[in-house]
Design a protein around this motif. Structure first.
Motif, short mmCIF file in Angstrom:
data_model
loop_
_atom_site.label_atom_id
_atom_site.label_comp_id
_atom_site.label_asym_id
_atom_site.label_seq_id
_atom_site.Cartn_x
_atom_site.Cartn_y
_atom_site.Cartn_z
N ALA A 1 1.36 4.10 -3.01
CA ALA A 1 1.11 5.52 -2.76
C ALA A 1 2.27 6.38 -3.27
O ALA A 1 2.06 7.44 -3.88
N ALA A 2 3.49 5.92 -3.04
CA ALA A 2 4.66 6.66 -3.54
C ALA A 2 4.68 6.66 -5.05
O ALA A 2 5.01 7.68 -5.68
N ASP A 3 4.30 5.55 -5.67
CA ASP A 3 4.27 5.46 -7.12
C ASP A 3 3.24 6.42 -7.70
O ASP A 3 3.49 7.05 -8.74
N GLU A 4 2.09 6.53 -7.07
CA GLU A 4 1.06 7.46 -7.54
C GLU A 4 1.55 8.90 -7.49
O GLU A 4 1.13 9.73 -8.30
N ARG A 5 2.44 9.20 -6.56
CA ARG A 5 3.01 10.55 -6.47
C ARG A 5 4.25 10.71 -7.34
O ARG A 5 4.85 11.79 -7.37
N SER A 6 4.62 9.62 -8.05
CA SER A 6 5.84 9.61 -8.87
C SER A 6 7.05 10.00 -8.03
O SER A 6 7.92 10.77 -8.45
N GLU A 7 7.10 9.43 -6.82
CA GLU A 7 8.20 9.70 -5.90
C GLU A 7 8.92 8.41 -5.53
O GLU A 7 8.31 7.33 -5.51
N ARG B 1 -5.05 0.17 -10.16
CA ARG B 1 -3.90 0.79 -9.50
C ARG B 1 -4.06 0.88 -7.99
O ARG B 1 -3.14 1.34 -7.30
N THR B 2 -5.17 0.45 -7.47
CA THR B 2 -5.38 0.45 -6.03
C THR B 2 -5.92 -0.92 -5.62
O THR B 2 -6.23 -1.76 -6.45
N GLY B 3 -6.03 -1.10 -4.31
CA GLY B 3 -6.57 -2.34 -3.80
C GLY B 3 -5.49 -3.38 -3.57
O GLY B 3 -4.30 -3.14 -3.76
N GLU B 4 -5.92 -4.54 -3.15
CA GLU B 4 -4.99 -5.58 -2.73
C GLU B 4 -4.05 -6.00 -3.84
O GLU B 4 -2.87 -6.29 -3.60
N TYR B 5 -4.55 -6.01 -5.08
CA TYR B 5 -3.73 -6.48 -6.19
C TYR B 5 -3.19 -5.34 -7.05
O TYR B 5 -2.69 -5.58 -8.15
N GLY B 6 -3.28 -4.13 -6.55
CA GLY B 6 -2.76 -2.99 -7.29
C GLY B 6 -1.28 -3.09 -7.56
O GLY B 6 -0.77 -2.51 -8.52
N ARG C 1 0.84 -1.21 0.00
CA ARG C 1 0.00 0.00 0.00
C ARG C 1 0.87 1.25 0.00
O ARG C 1 0.62 2.20 -0.76
N ALA C 2 1.90 1.27 0.82
CA ALA C 2 2.78 2.43 0.87
C ALA C 2 3.60 2.57 -0.41
O ALA C 2 3.84 3.70 -0.89
N VAL C 3 4.04 1.46 -0.98
CA VAL C 3 4.79 1.49 -2.24
C VAL C 3 3.92 2.09 -3.34
O VAL C 3 4.38 2.93 -4.14
#
Length: 569
Positions: free
Chosen positions: A28-34, A347-352, A24-26
């Motif tokens: 979130a960082a990817d969605e921010r392109s960080e 892009r979200t959820g358990e299998y995102g 989940r944290a990985v």
């Protein structure tokens, strides 16, 4: 506690939504392109950079296979961390170990052990993989000085690296002696001399800091040169034997997680009262993907060990690893995506995490060196290898196929810019003669298929004309190089299985996986997909499911992982 176990413990269970280092944290960082900041802080504490420094200089670098095993754990959790934190410094550092002097070795070790990053500054968009045409210049200035002029558009960690290894033109003369590599520390440059170019938008590796640099007559000391003037190509070709082997092998960690996601999904989803994983077609895809991972790892791990034990012969093998392993991983992820269906692109959820891994894996097929460029490296060497090695069997060096055995230090000075012989492929002939009693008829038939293919390859390679070996030659010649990599891969699988006969009762000693592996590879020779028969798919899927439930990696090493399978309701 082993290094891999320690690292996996620090990452924790990636499927736990409360884990600050989990999927989940990985995502979130990817969605921010960080870049994943918490993951980087953990790797700082783990001192991952020590894995790139030889033990003689205070680091933990012993064997290339061990480094792959450690970095595979990082890629398993986040390929952006794998490349952006670690592998980018690995790519740069091997050039210094291969071409630098003692003072440069010591300085690089100090930087890495101090937590700094080093960038590999090679590519120019105008020339791609053709390094001989690189335009970035290092011209003589005042006595003891070079003046850097030019731009490099695609550099990992361009901004946040402390030092750079720059592939630079130092002569206008044609040929392979016109470039020199430079080991440049940024704090030695005049203020404002280095300009950064914007990052290119990308669909994969979105957190990796890709950018570029530009300089105009920027002075540096002439002592930054790695090796003699004009030696850049030779150093690069020697270093590629580690990077073209290591990087694709590291990315198999992403395939491990992708396969784990598909197994988890198959257990979790119910169709007509039964788990999706109970469907024979789904079990078949999962079993084949597991075999594909093992095939890729057989070739990669064998070549990683050959760098230590057969360093004069590994140039062609490294290019084969890049071609085979990256392609096989990408194709396996695509098939696993069919199992997950719509979940494979959410892009979200358990299998995102699956779609992120699929996007991040794609650059493995072209980053650092395009797969077709690797075939172009293999092709010119085939006639020589056919003459010297393919007519008679050859025994394996002791410990080549035993990943538990210690290796001698990396012999950078013995690496060659072209392979002298081809013992790994010749070992196929010896393996065919050494099949033990009780070997199944299908496995014997497949072995004959590959020995026959090697004979045909030898005839075709010896008939190649000089024009066929050049860029722009007959496309069928490149197909010959691709077929060669398939035979080479089959040889490593068969020989690893034979070596495992000394440990009866283990999965790798069983005929099921190696028969399946050669069956999969035989399909590449004639372009016909052969579904695994139930007699093979059954035990292979059972091993896969057992490793999943036990929290074990799916590769050759089957390390213990922190993943906890969710109990079915």
């Amino acid at each position: 506690m082993s290094t891999v176990t320690d690292l996996e413990r620090r990452f924790g269970d990636p499927w736990d939504p409360a884990n600050p280092l989990g999927h989940r944290a990985v995502l979130a960082a990817d969605e921010r392109s960080e870049m994943f900041a918490d993951g980087e802080r953990m790797l700082d504490d783990f001192a991952l950079n020590a894995e790139f420094v030889p033990t003689a200089l205070g680091g933990r670098l012993t064997g290339l296979d061990r480094l792959i095993r450690v970095m595979r754990s990082v890629f398993r959790h986040d390929p952006c961390l794998g490349l952006g934190y670690g592998a980018s410094s690995f790519i740069a550092s091997v050039n210094v170990w291969a071409g630098g002097d003692a003072a440069q070795h010591r300085r690089l070790a100090d930087l890495l052990l101090g937590g700094h990053k080093v960038a590999s500054v090679y590519h120019e968009l105008a020339h791609g993989n053709d390094f001989a045409r690189v335009d970035f210049r290092a011209d003589p200035g005042r006595t003891g000085e070079l003046l850097l002029t030019g731009r490099k558009e695609v550099v990992t960690n361009a901004r946040r690296s402390s030092a750079m290894v720059i592939f630079s033109r130092t002569s206008d003369a044609p040929g392979g002696r016109s470039h020199t590599q430079l080991f440049v520390e940024k704090d030695q440059l005049p203020p404002g001399a280095l300009r950064y170019l914007p990052r290119f938008a990308s669909s994969g590796m979105r957190g990796v800091q890709l950018g570029g640099i530009e300089v105009d007559r920027c002075p540096v000391g002439a002592g930054v040169a790695l090796g003699a003037p004009g030696s850049a190509m030779e150093i690069a070709l020697r270093s590629f034997q580690l990077t073209r082997t290591g990087l694709p092998a590291m990315t198999l960690g992403a395939l491990d997680t992708g396969l784990r996601a598909a197994v988890r999904f198959g257990d979790d989803r119910v169709l007509r009262g039964r788990p999706v994983a109970a469907m024979p077609v789904v079990r078949g895809v999962l079993a084949e993907s597991f075999v594909d991972l093992l095939i890729a790892d057989c070739l990669a791990t064998t070549v990683a060990r050959a760098v230590h034990l057969l360093p004069e012969d590994t140039n062609v093998y490294a290019s084969a690893v890049k071609y085979v392993v990256s392609g096989r991983a990408i194709q396996a992820m695509a098939r696993l995506g069919e199992v997950l269906g719509a979940q494979s692109y959410l892009r979200t959820g358990e299998y995102g995490i699956f779609q992120k891994l699929s996007r991040d894996l794609a650059p493995a097929g072209f980053g650092h060196a395009a797969r077709v460029a690797c075939l172009a490296t293999v092709l010119p060497q085939l006639p020589r290898l056919a003459r010297r090695s393919w007519a008679a069997g050859q025994a394996s060096p002791e410990d080549l196929y035993d990943h538990r055995a210690e290796l001698p230090p990396l012999p950078f000075e013995r690496l060659r810019i072209a392979s002298g012989a081809d013992p790994l492929t010749a070992q196929l002939l010896a393996a065919a003669e050494a099949l033990p009693p009780g070997t199944g008829e299908l496995l014997r038939e497949l072995t004959r298929t590959f020995t026959g293919e090697l004979a045909r390859l030898r005839t075709a390679a010896l008939a190649l004309r000089p024009a066929d070996l050049a860029i722009g030659g007959d496309p069928a010649a490149l197909d010959l190089a691709a077929r060669y990599t398939t035979v080479l891969t089959a040889s490593t699988c068969l020989n690893l299985w034979l070596a495992e006969q000394g440990r009866p009762g283990t999965f790798l000693a069983d005929q099921a996986w190696v028969t399946a592996a050669l069956l999969r590879l035989a399909g590449e020779l004639d372009g016909v997909h052969r579904a695994l028969p139930a007699s093979l798919a059954g035990p292979i899927h059972a091993e896969l499911a057992g490793r999943y439930q036990a929290g074990r990696a799916f590769d050759l090493f089957h390390d213990t992982l922190p993943d906890r399978p969710r109990s079915r309701n």
